[in-house]
Design a protein around this motif. Structure first.
Motif, PDB file in Angstrom:
ATOM      1  N   MET A   1       0.846  -1.204   0.000  1.00  0.00           N
ATOM      2  CA  MET A   1       0.000   0.000   0.000  1.00  0.00           C
ATOM      3  C   MET A   1       0.875   1.245   0.000  1.00  0.00           C
ATOM      4  O   MET A   1       0.620   2.203  -0.727  1.00  0.00           O
ATOM      5  CB  MET A   1      -0.916   0.033   1.238  1.00  0.00           C
ATOM      6  CG  MET A   1      -2.241  -0.676   1.128  1.00  0.00           C
ATOM      7  SD  MET A   1      -3.306  -0.180  -0.261  1.00  0.00           S
ATOM      8  CE  MET A   1      -3.645   1.542   0.112  1.00  0.00           C
TER       9      MET A   1
ATOM     10  N   LEU B   1       1.066   4.374  -2.596  1.00  0.00           N
ATOM     11  CA  LEU B   1       0.863   5.758  -2.149  1.00  0.00           C
ATOM     12  C   LEU B   1       2.039   6.659  -2.526  1.00  0.00           C
ATOM     13  O   LEU B   1       1.876   7.864  -2.673  1.00  0.00           O
ATOM     14  CB  LEU B   1       0.644   5.799  -0.631  1.00  0.00           C
ATOM     15  CG  LEU B   1      -0.645   5.134  -0.140  1.00  0.00           C
ATOM     16  CD1 LEU B   1      -0.672   5.078   1.382  1.00  0.00           C
ATOM     17  CD2 LEU B   1      -1.868   5.860  -0.676  1.00  0.00           C
TER      18      LEU B   1
ATOM     19  N   ARG C   1      -8.495  -5.515  -4.012  1.00  0.00           N
ATOM     20  CA  ARG C   1      -9.365  -5.502  -2.831  1.00  0.00           C
ATOM     21  C   ARG C   1      -9.023  -6.630  -1.849  1.00  0.00           C
ATOM     22  O   ARG C   1      -8.823  -6.402  -0.660  1.00  0.00           O
ATOM     23  CB  ARG C   1     -10.833  -5.639  -3.262  1.00  0.00           C
ATOM     24  CG  ARG C   1     -11.817  -5.619  -2.107  1.00  0.00           C
ATOM     25  CD  ARG C   1     -13.186  -6.103  -2.532  1.00  0.00           C
ATOM     26  NE  ARG C   1     -13.126  -7.508  -2.936  1.00  0.00           N
ATOM     27  CZ  ARG C   1     -14.059  -8.138  -3.647  1.00  0.00           C
ATOM     28  NH1 ARG C   1     -15.127  -7.476  -4.036  1.00  0.00           N
ATOM     29  NH2 ARG C   1     -13.931  -9.404  -3.970  1.00  0.00           N
TER      30      ARG C   1
ATOM     31  N   THR D   1      -5.313  -6.509  -0.358  1.00  0.00           N
ATOM     32  CA  THR D   1      -5.027  -5.446   0.611  1.00  0.00           C
ATOM     33  C   THR D   1      -6.029  -5.397   1.760  1.00  0.00           C
ATOM     34  O   THR D   1      -5.940  -4.503   2.590  1.00  0.00           O
ATOM     35  CB  THR D   1      -5.040  -4.061  -0.074  1.00  0.00           C
ATOM     36  OG1 THR D   1      -6.333  -3.853  -0.648  1.00  0.00           O
ATOM     37  CG2 THR D   1      -3.975  -3.953  -1.146  1.00  0.00           C
ATOM     38  N   ARG D   2      -6.949  -6.348   1.803  1.00  0.00           N
ATOM     39  CA  ARG D   2      -7.961  -6.269   2.864  1.00  0.00           C
ATOM     40  C   ARG D   2      -7.275  -6.141   4.237  1.00  0.00           C
ATOM     41  O   ARG D   2      -7.626  -5.294   5.050  1.00  0.00           O
ATOM     42  CB  ARG D   2      -8.872  -7.496   2.848  1.00  0.00           C
ATOM     43  CG  ARG D   2     -10.176  -7.280   3.615  1.00  0.00           C
ATOM     44  CD  ARG D   2     -10.968  -8.564   3.779  1.00  0.00           C
ATOM     45  NE  ARG D   2     -11.246  -9.241   2.523  1.00  0.00           N
ATOM     46  CZ  ARG D   2     -12.234  -8.910   1.677  1.00  0.00           C
ATOM     47  NH1 ARG D   2     -13.040  -7.925   1.974  1.00  0.00           N
ATOM     48  NH2 ARG D   2     -12.414  -9.578   0.558  1.00  0.00           N
TER      49      ARG D   2
ATOM     50  N   ALA E   1      -4.468  -4.937   4.913  1.00  0.00           N
ATOM     51  CA  ALA E   1      -3.717  -3.682   5.093  1.00  0.00           C
ATOM     52  C   ALA E   1      -4.542  -2.672   5.866  1.00  0.00           C
ATOM     53  O   ALA E   1      -4.004  -1.700   6.392  1.00  0.00           O
ATOM     54  CB  ALA E   1      -3.309  -3.092   3.745  1.00  0.00           C
ATOM     55  N   GLY E   2      -5.845  -2.875   5.963  1.00  0.00           N
ATOM     56  CA  GLY E   2      -6.706  -1.989   6.732  1.00  0.00           C
ATOM     57  C   GLY E   2      -6.710  -2.293   8.229  1.00  0.00           C
ATOM     58  O   GLY E   2      -7.479  -1.698   8.972  1.00  0.00           O
TER      59      GLY E   2
ATOM     60  N   ALA F   1      -5.216   4.573   4.236  1.00  0.00           N
ATOM     61  CA  ALA F   1      -5.442   4.632   2.791  1.00  0.00           C
ATOM     62  C   ALA F   1      -6.324   3.471   2.349  1.00  0.00           C
ATOM     63  O   ALA F   1      -7.235   3.632   1.531  1.00  0.00           O
ATOM     64  CB  ALA F   1      -4.109   4.614   2.043  1.00  0.00           C
ATOM     65  N   ARG F   2      -6.060   2.289   2.903  1.00  0.00           N
ATOM     66  CA  ARG F   2      -6.864   1.129   2.512  1.00  0.00           C
ATOM     67  C   ARG F   2      -8.302   1.268   2.974  1.00  0.00           C
ATOM     68  O   ARG F   2      -9.249   0.924   2.248  1.00  0.00           O
ATOM     69  CB  ARG F   2      -6.248  -0.158   3.066  1.00  0.00           C
ATOM     70  CG  ARG F   2      -7.050  -1.420   2.784  1.00  0.00           C
ATOM     71  CD  ARG F   2      -7.327  -1.590   1.291  1.00  0.00           C
ATOM     72  NE  ARG F   2      -8.065  -2.805   0.992  1.00  0.00           N
ATOM     73  CZ  ARG F   2      -9.385  -2.940   1.128  1.00  0.00           C
ATOM     74  NH1 ARG F   2     -10.125  -1.960   1.579  1.00  0.00           N
ATOM     75  NH2 ARG F   2      -9.957  -4.079   0.796  1.00  0.00           N
ATOM     76  N   SER F   3      -8.490   1.779   4.184  1.00  0.00           N
ATOM     77  CA  SER F   3      -9.853   1.948   4.697  1.00  0.00           C
ATOM     78  C   SER F   3     -10.601   2.995   3.876  1.00  0.00           C
ATOM     79  O   SER F   3     -11.785   2.812   3.564  1.00  0.00           O
ATOM     80  CB  SER F   3      -9.817   2.365   6.168  1.00  0.00           C
ATOM     81  OG  SER F   3      -9.164   1.385   6.933  1.00  0.00           O
TER      82      SER F   3
ATOM     83  N   TRP G   1     -10.081   3.763   0.765  1.00  0.00           N
ATOM     84  CA  TRP G   1     -10.402   3.143  -0.529  1.00  0.00           C
ATOM     85  C   TRP G   1     -11.649   2.267  -0.395  1.00  0.00           C
ATOM     86  O   TRP G   1     -12.561   2.309  -1.225  1.00  0.00           O
ATOM     87  CB  TRP G   1      -9.207   2.325  -1.037  1.00  0.00           C
ATOM     88  CG  TRP G   1      -9.437   1.713  -2.376  1.00  0.00           C
ATOM     89  CD1 TRP G   1      -9.179   2.275  -3.589  1.00  0.00           C
ATOM     90  CD2 TRP G   1      -9.970   0.396  -2.652  1.00  0.00           C
ATOM     91  NE1 TRP G   1      -9.522   1.404  -4.595  1.00  0.00           N
ATOM     92  CE2 TRP G   1     -10.003   0.247  -4.057  1.00  0.00           C
ATOM     93  CE3 TRP G   1     -10.409  -0.662  -1.849  1.00  0.00           C
ATOM     94  CZ2 TRP G   1     -10.467  -0.911  -4.673  1.00  0.00           C
ATOM     95  CZ3 TRP G   1     -10.881  -1.820  -2.462  1.00  0.00           C
ATOM     96  CH2 TRP G   1     -10.905  -1.931  -3.862  1.00  0.00           C
TER      97      TRP G   1
ATOM     98  N   ARG H   1     -15.329   2.757  -2.286  1.00  0.00           N
ATOM     99  CA  ARG H   1     -15.919   1.731  -3.144  1.00  0.00           C
ATOM    100  C   ARG H   1     -17.113   1.050  -2.500  1.00  0.00           C
ATOM    101  O   ARG H   1     -17.798   0.270  -3.129  1.00  0.00           O
ATOM    102  CB  ARG H   1     -14.873   0.646  -3.469  1.00  0.00           C
ATOM    103  CG  ARG H   1     -13.718   1.162  -4.266  1.00  0.00           C
ATOM    104  CD  ARG H   1     -14.191   1.688  -5.616  1.00  0.00           C
ATOM    105  NE  ARG H   1     -13.050   2.105  -6.393  1.00  0.00           N
ATOM    106  CZ  ARG H   1     -12.365   1.288  -7.190  1.00  0.00           C
ATOM    107  NH1 ARG H   1     -12.737   0.041  -7.338  1.00  0.00           N
ATOM    108  NH2 ARG H   1     -11.320   1.737  -7.848  1.00  0.00           N
TER     109      ARG H   1
ATOM    110  N   LYS I   1     -15.619  -2.731   0.886  1.00  0.00           N
ATOM    111  CA  LYS I   1     -14.591  -3.139   1.861  1.00  0.00           C
ATOM    112  C   LYS I   1     -13.284  -3.446   1.191  1.00  0.00           C
ATOM    113  O   LYS I   1     -12.553  -4.323   1.590  1.00  0.00           O
ATOM    114  CB  LYS I   1     -15.054  -4.332   2.670  1.00  0.00           C
ATOM    115  CG  LYS I   1     -16.128  -3.902   3.664  1.00  0.00           C
ATOM    116  CD  LYS I   1     -16.003  -4.737   4.897  1.00  0.00           C
ATOM    117  CE  LYS I   1     -16.665  -4.056   6.092  1.00  0.00           C
ATOM    118  NZ  LYS I   1     -16.782  -4.965   7.225  1.00  0.00           N
TER     119      LYS I   1
END
Lengths: 293, 293
Positions: free
Chosen positions: A201, A205, A222, A225-226, A228-229, B282-284, B286, B290, B293
């Protein structure tokens, strides 16, 4: 059949501890559950949902007369809690936990509960979820899930068997391994994916057209990177706690990227196919075995 | 409103081309669809499912009298097909494609159809799926999905507008960018996740206790590696086709891993939190944008 626990104390009343309590209640293996936490609203909700019977802000007082203490907080808070309960812990009270790293937690048991190590059973229920808090606790969370116990050399057979039987009563499949092996395995299949996903990520960026790139990200991105949140403080703690295994695996991943870069630079199509094929076959085989894709 | 296509020829009748055909049929924008393929069973299935009206093994013959040719094969087969159809292509027949890399496909148009470049409209519908073959084709595949067109300097406005209108009739949102920008964007958010996921799988497989590790892999691993199960030849082709953008981004990812390794080695907790936090935020963001999730 396991003997019922008269008094269970949950230090931390979130998803992991709360679901443990609910499953044991349903199995009629616990009479009274005391929940200790810092968040009054969460404790109130835990009572409302019958995850716990009594709420407390005082860990030391709560463990008096307890048969089982479950540490369900982030690992970073466990040392302080062990220090608080140590002078008040009944002699035969079993202490276990749900921490996702185990060498560091074993170290905490040694440091804070040196005289009760026979009753200490470090554990790690594998039941991650994006959700947290008592309201996320469910009766069936551990149904068919894995729980790894990493007993200390001092842990008594009786304490180990009791914790094992309780998890089995929750529907879990219980494994036993040493803490170092545990941390190596979870570095490889849990911690590294998170860290590689964070690094990826941050690479996106850093691009001049990061926003444009993210605009066209699809389902592959999606899923990749799930994780990564995930929660920054929690993952900082896990990363520092499992530093050695993680560094070793991160270096191995960096080396794999170099191998891949060299393959692409040289344009060796067959070797590149083989490289991808090995990964693809292994992933497909894993998915079939788990029948969860 | 777009004028209806009298004769559409699909070179390759898999998911991408088949769903394009079905959506145009539903929109009553095509009268006759000829499918060209090498797999007789797939062609028969395509007819059965009304994805195509006529099947053919001969691309050259099939394009006679065509208004629109859609190249729906892997990019690696497109050059040979263009060479076959070049002498038989009607003067005003529009040629477009569904290839997932665009600089190389633009090069193929230049090489094989140098006299028809005004009618060539390179494109990339973003509608990945694990499924393939005519039987995976669906009417609604492109509903709300993105399609990127990367016209050549020679592409006529009329040809571009026609292809644009057809994709819009399929429910797609059409974007236009140059081929190099396209390849940079998709290296970043599609190709690199695949390659990093392959590299990660191979790092796990290289471990002495790989099997034990995979036994304890959970949902984080499952999502992170889903794309590692992708088709090896297809991904070899994409990787070599988009070599420059991919190499640059792979090196950036390797550098990110080194940054992360240095942070963990030094034990700088705050900097590590910030590193993870940047990725996580950034992931959250995104995911929220969308709402998937």
């Amino acid at each position: 059949m396991t003997q019922a626990i008269h008094k269970l104390v949950l230090l931390g009343t979130g998803l992991i501890a709360g679901s443990f309590s609910l499953a044991l209640k349903r199995a009629r293996l616990v009479n009274k559950v005391v929940g200790v936490g810092r968040n009054a609203a969460n404790l109130a909700r835990a009572i409302e949902l019958r995850v716990i019977d009594v709420a407390s802000h005082d860990a030391a007082q709560a463990v008096e007369g307890a048969d089982l203490v479950f540490l369900g907080t982030p690992v970073g808070q466990m040392g302080a809690l062990m220090a608080q309960i140590a002078p008040h812990l009944p002699v035969h009270c079993i202490v276990t936990d749900g921490g996702s790293t185990k060498q560091d937690v074993c170290e905490l048991y040694r440091q804070y509960l040196p005289n009760q190590l026979a009753s200490c059973v470090p554990g790690h229920p594998i039941a991650g979820s994006d959700l947290s808090g008592a309201s996320a606790a469910t009766y069936g969370l551990y149904e068919g899930r894995r729980v790894v116990l990493t007993p200390l050399p001092e842990t008594s057979d009786q304490a180990l068997e009791t914790v094992q039987a309780l998890w089995q009563a929750c529907g879990a499949i219980v494994y036993e391994m040493d803490a170092k092996t545990h941390d190596g395995v979870f570095a490889a299949v849990s911690h590294i994916p998170h860290l590689v996903s964070f690094a990826y990520m941050n690479a996106v960026l850093a691009k001049d057209n990061a926003e444009q790139c993210l605009d066209f990200a699809g389902t592959g991105f999606r899923d990749f990177t799930r994780i990564a949140g995930s929660h920054p403080e929690m993952w900082r703690d896990i990363t520092l706690a499992n530093r050695d295994a993680i560094l070793s695996d991160l270096r191995a991943n960096a080396a794999q990227l170099q191998t891949l870069i060299a393959l692409i630079e040289s344009g060796e199509a067959d070797a590149l196919t083989e490289y991808i094929n090995q990964a693809s076959q292994a992933r497909s085989a894993w998915g079939k075995k788990r029948s969860n894709k």
